[in-house]
Design a protein around this motif. Structure first.
Motif, PDB file in Angstrom:
ATOM      1  N   PHE A   1      56.672 -28.336  17.468  1.00 60.38           N
ATOM      2  CA  PHE A   1      55.982 -27.233  18.384  1.00 60.38           C
ATOM      3  C   PHE A   1      56.428 -27.659  19.820  1.00 60.38           C
ATOM      4  N   VAL A   2      55.672 -27.037  20.812  1.00 56.72           N
ATOM      5  CA  VAL A   2      55.672 -27.403  22.228  1.00 56.72           C
ATOM      6  C   VAL A   2      54.755 -26.560  22.630  1.00 56.72           C
ATOM      7  N   MET A   3      54.222 -26.693  23.564  1.00 56.75           N
ATOM      8  CA  MET A   3      53.232 -26.227  24.176  1.00 56.75           C
ATOM      9  C   MET A   3      53.325 -25.500  26.135  1.00 56.75           C
ATOM     10  N   ILE A   4      53.593 -24.993  26.333  1.00 63.14           N
ATOM     11  CA  ILE A   4      53.657 -24.706  27.206  1.00 63.14           C
ATOM     12  C   ILE A   4      52.447 -23.712  28.572  1.00 63.14           C
ATOM     13  N   PRO A   5      51.566 -24.739  28.728  1.00 60.01           N
ATOM     14  CA  PRO A   5      50.403 -23.963  29.762  1.00 60.01           C
ATOM     15  C   PRO A   5      50.528 -22.467  30.660  1.00 60.01           C
TER      16      PRO A   5
ATOM     17  N   LYS B   1      45.956 -19.775  22.098  1.00 59.24           N
ATOM     18  CA  LYS B   1      44.104 -19.415  20.992  1.00 59.24           C
ATOM     19  C   LYS B   1      44.100 -18.199  20.697  1.00 59.24           C
ATOM     20  N   GLU B   2      45.066 -17.472  20.150  1.00 55.32           N
ATOM     21  CA  GLU B   2      44.787 -16.373  19.563  1.00 55.32           C
ATOM     22  C   GLU B   2      44.432 -15.756  17.900  1.00 55.32           C
ATOM     23  N   GLU B   3      44.407 -14.456  17.607  1.00 54.19           N
ATOM     24  CA  GLU B   3      43.382 -14.589  16.460  1.00 54.19           C
ATOM     25  C   GLU B   3      44.164 -13.096  15.930  1.00 54.19           C
ATOM     26  N   ALA B   4      44.258 -12.657  14.740  1.00 54.02           N
ATOM     27  CA  ALA B   4      44.670 -11.543  13.732  1.00 54.02           C
ATOM     28  C   ALA B   4      46.398 -11.030  14.372  1.00 54.02           C
ATOM     29  N   SER B   5      46.684 -11.730  14.577  1.00 53.42           N
ATOM     30  CA  SER B   5      48.394 -11.243  15.211  1.00 53.42           C
ATOM     31  C   SER B   5      48.486 -10.828  16.829  1.00 53.42           C
ATOM     32  N   HIS B   6      47.273 -10.895  17.306  1.00 54.66           N
ATOM     33  CA  HIS B   6      47.304 -10.409  18.608  1.00 54.66           C
ATOM     34  C   HIS B   6      48.539 -11.515  19.221  1.00 54.66           C
ATOM     35  N   GLY B   7      49.552 -10.426  19.977  1.00 59.77           N
ATOM     36  CA  GLY B   7      51.384 -10.725  21.032  1.00 59.77           C
ATOM     37  C   GLY B   7      52.081 -11.245  20.566  1.00 59.77           C
ATOM     38  N   ILE B   8      51.238 -11.609  19.134  1.00 58.61           N
ATOM     39  CA  ILE B   8      52.864 -11.587  17.540  1.00 58.61           C
ATOM     40  C   ILE B   8      53.504 -10.474  17.547  1.00 58.61           C
TER      41      ILE B   8
ATOM     42  N   ARG C   1      60.280 -14.389  26.337  1.00 61.63           N
ATOM     43  CA  ARG C   1      58.486 -14.831  25.284  1.00 61.63           C
ATOM     44  C   ARG C   1      57.440 -15.137  26.431  1.00 61.63           C
ATOM     45  N   VAL C   2      57.757 -16.600  26.508  1.00 57.52           N
ATOM     46  CA  VAL C   2      56.949 -17.453  26.905  1.00 57.52           C
ATOM     47  C   VAL C   2      56.122 -16.346  28.771  1.00 57.52           C
ATOM     48  N   GLN C   3      57.337 -15.842  29.331  1.00 60.24           N
ATOM     49  CA  GLN C   3      56.558 -15.298  30.749  1.00 60.24           C
ATOM     50  C   GLN C   3      55.206 -14.947  29.871  1.00 60.24           C
ATOM     51  N   PHE C   4      55.969 -13.136  29.587  1.00 62.91           N
ATOM     52  CA  PHE C   4      55.184 -11.747  28.741  1.00 62.91           C
ATOM     53  C   PHE C   4      54.266 -12.377  28.569  1.00 62.91           C
ATOM     54  N   ILE C   5      53.565 -13.383  27.446  1.00 61.29           N
ATOM     55  CA  ILE C   5      53.046 -14.486  27.340  1.00 61.29           C
ATOM     56  C   ILE C   5      51.577 -14.905  27.946  1.00 61.29           C
ATOM     57  N   HIS C   6      52.599 -15.392  28.474  1.00 65.58           N
ATOM     58  CA  HIS C   6      51.492 -15.693  30.527  1.00 65.58           C
ATOM     59  C   HIS C   6      50.885 -14.667  30.954  1.00 65.58           C
ATOM     60  N   GLU C   7      51.590 -14.073  31.962  1.00 62.14           N
ATOM     61  CA  GLU C   7      51.537 -12.854  32.523  1.00 62.14           C
ATOM     62  C   GLU C   7      51.210 -11.314  31.804  1.00 62.14           C
ATOM     63  N   LYS C   8      51.677 -11.514  31.059  1.00 58.39           N
ATOM     64  CA  LYS C   8      50.970  -9.826  30.250  1.00 58.39           C
ATOM     65  C   LYS C   8      49.826 -10.461  29.545  1.00 58.39           C
ATOM     66  N   LEU C   9      49.551 -11.177  28.595  1.00 52.80           N
ATOM     67  CA  LEU C   9      48.567 -11.253  27.796  1.00 52.80           C
ATOM     68  C   LEU C   9      47.414 -12.741  28.166  1.00 52.80           C
ATOM     69  N   GLY C  10      47.926 -13.130  29.499  1.00 54.22           N
ATOM     70  CA  GLY C  10      46.720 -14.199  29.706  1.00 54.22           C
ATOM     71  C   GLY C  10      46.743 -15.635  29.287  1.00 54.22           C
ATOM     72  N   ASN C  11      47.573 -15.941  28.458  1.00 54.68           N
ATOM     73  CA  ASN C  11      47.588 -16.916  27.163  1.00 54.68           C
ATOM     74  C   ASN C  11      48.516 -18.106  27.915  1.00 54.68           C
ATOM     75  N   ASP C  12      48.555 -18.581  27.204  1.00 49.47           N
ATOM     76  CA  ASP C  12      49.116 -20.735  26.733  1.00 49.47           C
ATOM     77  C   ASP C  12      49.900 -20.354  26.510  1.00 49.47           C
ATOM     78  N   VAL C  13      50.715 -20.707  25.967  1.00 53.01           N
ATOM     79  CA  VAL C  13      52.063 -20.691  24.851  1.00 53.01           C
ATOM     80  C   VAL C  13      52.200 -21.916  24.018  1.00 53.01           C
ATOM     81  N   ILE C  14      51.849 -21.551  22.668  1.00 53.22           N
ATOM     82  CA  ILE C  14      52.407 -22.459  22.061  1.00 53.22           C
ATOM     83  C   ILE C  14      53.971 -22.275  21.370  1.00 53.22           C
ATOM     84  N   ALA C  15      55.159 -22.431  20.594  1.00 51.88           N
ATOM     85  CA  ALA C  15      56.535 -22.092  20.442  1.00 51.88           C
ATOM     86  C   ALA C  15      56.941 -23.237  18.969  1.00 51.88           C
ATOM     87  N   GLU C  16      56.684 -22.942  18.327  1.00 45.92           N
ATOM     88  CA  GLU C  16      57.100 -23.213  17.107  1.00 45.92           C
ATOM     89  C   GLU C  16      58.096 -23.154  15.839  1.00 45.92           C
ATOM     90  N   GLU C  17      58.975 -24.136  15.669  1.00 50.30           N
ATOM     91  CA  GLU C  17      60.409 -23.878  15.245  1.00 50.30           C
ATOM     92  C   GLU C  17      59.976 -23.048  13.671  1.00 50.30           C
TER      93      GLU C  17
END
Ligand SMILES: Nc1ncnc2c1ncn2[C@@H]1O[C@H](COP(=O)(O)OP(=O)(O)O)[C@@H](O)[C@H]1O
Ligand SMILES: [Mg+2]
Length: 339
Positions: A132-136, A157-164, A179-195
């Protein structure tokens, strides 16, 4: 004889509350079924039970603690001010006051909520995790070349598949950036991208502090999803009954697993539970690929406790009635040593 306790059932709410608010209408709804089930079980066990829902005001809790002076808090509050990453802070408050409460302490909640740190700890201890990689937010969006498509892009840092959603599954750099941009901007969260790990989706319920019980393994099956399509427990896949019906999504007991594989999954889940310093009860989510290789996806301390959800269903299969399960969680809460 069982000791009768004063128990405060602590809930979260998504709008402001008051200290003696009448929640009887809410408790009849599906959204509050965990709360309703737990209250009913605590009463059936003979305890003196009061409840409080908090939104963003800890002073209500302070007042309630003073007026009711509970022996134990049954903690079902897993968000604060609509932020699900604040569950650990509520518990920190309880710890600072030296109160007994059910479920996981602040360290375990913190480690599990952070989908990157938890994987680093487990990876260090040679438990397989997806690369994985984390993208704050604020960092340049780039995919390290070692990470191979397809990837799953998630809030860190989320739960219950919010943002998935299905769009979380990406196969090109362009989809990845979007998708990274969407999570940063629309969901206001940092990102983890996993294989993306193709395989069976398993849920393992664990109960205990030091000595652990592992209950029969549950699985989310994707009956009507074509074999070459990604299989993801998206927000809709979890919460939209229509959608679940259409794609044949069903939570059931995992069938046909080799007994040796089951034993190894149980052992791995116990290690995960201890390594992430979980107390009380948790559900560990895993993927098992076609070669029976097991990958950790995430651990959920204080998983949903409704009687018809995976945790209680697994406990029931192991012979624990719902009130017996709640009783054990109460007993563990009373015994847990919090620093
Ligand atoms: N690396 C992965 N490979 C395959 N599927 C994944 C992966 N990460 C997440 N998923 C899918 O997405 C779902 C939700 O991801 P998860 O990290 O558990 O988020 P949440 O905390 O919102 O439940 C998982 O249950 C699984 O179906
Ligand atoms: Mg999950």
């Amino acid at each position: 004889m069982k000791k009768k306790l004063k128990i405060l059932a602590l809930f979260d709410a998504i709008t402001p509350t008051t200290v003696d608010q009448d929640l009887s209408a809410e408790l009849l709804t599906d959204d509050w079924k965990t709360e309703a089930n737990v209250l009913a079980a605590l009463k059936e066990l003979g305890h003196i039970v009061e409840h409080l829902a908090i939104f963003d005001d800890l002073d209500l809790l302070r007042q309630k603690l003073q007026s009711f002076a509970p022996d134990l808090i049954f903690n079902l509050a897993d968000q604060f001010k609509n932020n699900r990453a604040f569950d650990q802070n509520i518990v920190s408050f309880l710890e600072m006051h030296g109160l007994a409460f059910t479920g996981c302490g602040s360290t375990g909640l913190t480690l599990c909520k952070h989908k990157g740190i938890s994987k680093k700890i487990l990876g260090y201890h040679r438990i397989d995790v997806p690369d994985f990689v984390m993208i704050p937010r604020g960092k340049r969006i780039a995919r390290p070349k070692r990470l191979k498509f397809p990837l799953l892009v998630k809030p860190l840092k989320e739960e219950a598949s919010h943002g998935i959603s299905q769009a979380s599954f990406v196969e090109t750099d362009e989809q990845f950036r979007d998708r990274v941009q969407f999570i940063h901007e629309k969901l206001g969260n940092d990102v983890i991208a996993e294989e993306y790990i193709a395989g069976r989706e398993l849920y393992v319920s664990v109960l205990g502090n030091h000595r652990l019980q592992v209950f029969p393994i549950r699985e989310l099956v994707f009956r009507e999803v074509p074999p070459d399509e990604p299989k993801i427990a998206t927000y809709k896949a979890k919460w939209d009954e229509e959608y679940r019906k259409r794609w044949g999504l069903q939570n059931q007991f995992a069938e046909g697993l080799d007994p040796a594989v089951i034993r190894s999954i149980e052992q791995t889940c116990k290690r995960i539970y201890h390594l992430l310093t979980i107390d009380g009860y948790a559900r560990v989510d895993l993927r098992l690929n076609a070669n029976n290789e097991l990958y950790f996806i995430e651990a959920n301390p204080n998983p949903i406790l409704a009687a018809d959800e995976d945790f209680a269903q697994s406990a029931a299969r192991a012979g624990l009635t719902y009130p017996q399960l709640i009783h054990q969680i109460v007993q563990l809460g009373l015994r847990t040593v919090r620093e």
